[in-house]
Design an enzyme around this catalytic site. Structure first.
Site: not given
Ligand code: ATP
Ligand code: MG
Length: 721
Positions: A35-36, A220-221, A251, A607
């Site tokens: 997402k981020t 975000d969040e 979350q 995490r």
């Molecule tokens: P959270 O809910 O904990 O905030 P999130 O959904 O925001 O998580 P991110 O932090 O954006 O998730 O991504 C999680 C990890 O996966 C990061 O290290 C990110 O770089 C990696 N990642 C996400 N998408 C891809 C992709 N398409 N290819 C490779 N790595 C990825």
């Molecule tokens: Mg995130």
């Protein structure tokens, strides 16, 4: 990086979200699904594709650290610096707006942000002024009440009264509080948001200006947004701006602070034309970790429902260690971390997560003992330390004599013979005259309200502040200014006189503050060093401990589960998994509370990237008393086949206090538990506990001087008595 390269780093669903031309976009997805990443790439893509300029994007993150990381990523993706970007937390952005439009917002140019300690002190002062005892109305309750009203966007005059004394009194206190804050140019955290919201409502032309300027709002969040934050966004967005929000209902962990997870659902209705994207592939964790997280959160009813999967490997099982007590838990954790570091893991990739701040102390002791560098993220923050707050209070008072909170803090620090009685007199004068404490001081001196001695002491203090101002006005550098104030105020000397480690640490911290300001760049709105100092003070209260984390050597990370949101680490130790501690006893018996605790567990588990270690203690001394809790239900909710119990105790016995296996012999040493022993340095003591065998054999001894130590049998030269 070209537009295409930028998109190459995404899977098809992520790519669809990044490129979406829908008016509004809602990305609803589980932890670690990117997402981020989508948010960051979308900003970069909008700019690279020419659909937005860096000046027309406003992005909201949950912490200052996240904002800095996002800025860094975008700079990397676009290969340009990101000065113009409006990326920050709700509080940070509101602060920036209010600074830029302070007159319109009816604030003095040098208004200061009050942190929660300052706020509590002000509330106490109001209670004493209104002759309300702490027993009848608790200051913390008032603080909670005021913050809650502000988060709901309600000013004191709109608080409804039901004719009961308590509610009416809270309202009166709130009214008085607003008056005092306004008069002293002080703004609490909730006020930042409320006033930024009012700024829109009361100044349509200003709002129109920003609606012209911004084309895209990204958040975000989103699951942890509260009423006033959402209202602020809604007004800004109007019906023109494009919104991108990302969030995960599983979350949502700030319900206790007024966050409303339902907003995710209402968003779609509030913003017609919203396109919803779901991401289901997790890129962060091993399959074992993800399965455990999914199994735990499945116990919550009424979820929006998501199915997370990973292409990644199964990974190691989740390790579970049952410790005797909190000391053993801390020692185990420190030992395991040492082992990881010795094996080549970078300390920065290791985190210890816990439910309550108070759990950190024992862990810290074990880490210090093992000489493992650590930082506490969001805990005892640098800017919250007493000596730093004192120094900052001097600086604030120098910039703004009306800052009553700052004046109260330092009027007698270092001690200069200004007693409580004098301060009380000043308060009375301030109340009667409707003026600040500083003005009350002038009045009291001129009108001989005080005894001669008290008046002299007060006059000296006021002259000191004036002198300090003069001394720093012409300095060209923030570092020099702060150094001058630290020294000339007597703060350094004051702490130098304190005995031992504590005083030394305080002096070091004051010196550290000089380094902190030296590296402060500010933004170009500050045209004099004094103005820059004002900016720094504003940020210091906002930013709190975030800053320290970047500066230190490689170190492992300690933080509460709440602060861990959005972050990821290769190795995660989730400690204190006991009923009553986590889930916390305050929330255990309330279904809503329990579900929020479970979401917190989900946040914690997700995490971890490579390995997750869970620990719990059979007995725990916390907050001064000993408890015996059973293992947390969240551990029991993880399927057994995903767990592997760590057994260090092949030749280990339990502490004497458990009355078990007391006569078990320990390898090589010929010692037995409960036996009296003598150590060449620490003297005599009783053998409490033992573990490991051969060269690894260790014993815990309770020495007669009151200390308890773990010793390697091989080196300890213990003599049985
Ligand atoms: P959270 O809910 O904990 O905030 P999130 O959904 O925001 O998580 P991110 O932090 O954006 O998730 O991504 C999680 C990890 O996966 C990061 O290290 C990110 O770089 C990696 N990642 C996400 N998408 C891809 C992709 N398409 N290819 C490779 N790595 C990825
Ligand atoms: Mg995130």
């Amino acid at each position: 990086m070209t537009v295409l390269n930028l998109l190459d780093q995404l899977n098809p669903e992520q790519r669809q979200a990044v490129e979406s031309d829908a008016q509004h976009l809602l990305v609803l997805a589980g932890a670690g699904s990117g997402k981020t990443r989508v948010l960051t790439h979308r900003i970069a893509w909008l700019i690279a594709a020419g659909l937005a300029s860096p000046y027309s994007v406003l992005a909201v993150t949950f912490t200052n650290k996240a904002a800095r990381e996002m800025r860094g990523r975008i700079e990397e993706l676009l290969e340009t610096p990101s000065h113009g970007f409006w990326i920050g937390t709700f509080h940070g952005l509101a602060h920036r707006l209010l600074k830029a439009h302070h007159e319109t917002a009816k604030l003095p140019a040098n208004f200061q942000v009050m942190d929660s300690d300052d706020q509590l002190r002000l509330i106490k002062r109001i209670l004493s002024e209104m002759n309300i005892s702490d027993e009848r109305v608790q200051p913390k309750q008032v603080q909670w009440f005021i913050n809650q009203q502000k988060d709901e966007g309600r000013r004191a005059q709109y608080v409804t009264s039901h004719g009961d004394w308590y509610q009416d009194t809270l309202k009166d206190i709130y009214v008085r509080y607003e008056e005092l804050c306004q008069r002293s140019g002080l703004v609490d955290f909730g006020e930042l948001l409320l006033r930024a919201h009012e700024l829109w409502l009361e100044n349509p032309e200003l709002l129109a200006h920003y609606q012209q300027r911004f084309t895209h709002l990204l958040v975000d969040e989103f699951q942890d947004i509260n009423t006033i934050q959402y209202a602020w966004l809604q007004v800004l967005a109007g019906n023109k701006l494009s919104m991108t929000i990302v969030g995960d209902d599983d979350q949502s962990i700030y319900g206790w602070r007024g966050a409303k997870v339902e907003t995710i659902q209402t968003f779609e209705h509030d913003f017609p034309g919203t396109h919803i994207v779901r991401l289901e592939q997790n890129y962060r964790s091993t399959a074992a970790i993800l399965d455990a997280a999914n199994a735990v959160i499945a116990n919550n009813p009424a979820r929006l429902g998501k199915n997370l999967w990973t292409e990644g490997e199964r990974g190691d099982p989740i390790r579970l260690y049952a410790a005797f007590n909190e000391q053993d838990e801390a020692r185990f954790t420190a030992d395991e971390i040492q082992r990881l570091i010795d094996g080549g893991t970078n300390p920065n990739d290791i985190a210890i997560l816990y439910r309550s701040n108070a759990q950190s102390r024992v862990l810290e002791e074990a880490l210090i003992h093992s000489q493992i560098p650590y930082r506490i993220y969001g805990g005892q923050r640098f800017y919250e330390r007493l000596e730093i707050r004192n120094s900052v209070a001097y600086l604030r008072l120098i910039l703004n004599r009306q800052d009553d909170a700052a004046l109260e803090r330092i009027i007698n620090v270092p001690t200069r013979g200004i007693g409580n009685k004098t301060v009380e007199t000043l308060r009375v004068v301030a109340r009667d005259q409707g003026c600040s404490l500083w003005q009350a001081g002038l009045f009291a001196i001129e009108n001989s309200v005080l005894t001669k001695r008290a008046a002299n002491a007060l006059e000296d203090f006021m002259l000191l502040i004036a002198d300090l101002e003069e001394a720093i006005t012409d300095l060209d550098e923030l570092g020099k200014m702060v150094k001058t104030v630290n020294e000339a105020s007597g703060l350094i000397e004051f702490h130098e006189k304190e005995k031992g480690e504590k005083g030394r640490a305080r002096v070091e911290n004051l010196q550290e503050l000089v380094s902190a300001v030296q590296s402060f760049a500010g933004n170009d709105e500050a045209d004099t060093p004094m103005a820059l100092l004002g900016q720094f003070l504003g940020e210091a209260s906002l930013d709190a401990g975030d800053r320290q984390a970047d500066e230190f050597e490689d170190s492992i990370n300690l933080m509460t589960l709440h602060s861990a949101k959005g972050l990821e680490f290769d190795q995660v130790f989730l400690v204190g998994l006991e009923e009553g501690l986590f889930p916390h006893k305050m929330s255990m018996n309330d279904p809503g509370g329990l579900q929020e605790e479970r979401r917190l567990a989900y946040v914690g588990i997700t995490r971890a990237r490579h390995q997750l270690t869970l620990t719990y203690a059979e007995s725990r001394r916390l907050f001064g008393s000993e408890t015996f809790n059973s293992v947390s239900r969240f551990v029991r909710e993880i399927p057994g086949e995903l767990l592997s119990e760590v057994r260090l105790r092949s030749s280990v016995s339990r502490p004497v206090s458990f009355g078990l296996q007391q006569d078990m012999a320990i390898d090589h040493a010929g010692l037995s538990l409960g036996q009296r022993v003598r150590h060449p340095m620490f003297g005599e003591g009783t053998l409490l506990n033992a573990e490991g065998g051969g060269a690894q054999a260790r014993v815990q001894v309770s020495f007669d001087d009151g200390s308890e130590r773990w010793l390697m049998v091989q080196y300890a030269k213990l003599e049985g008595l």
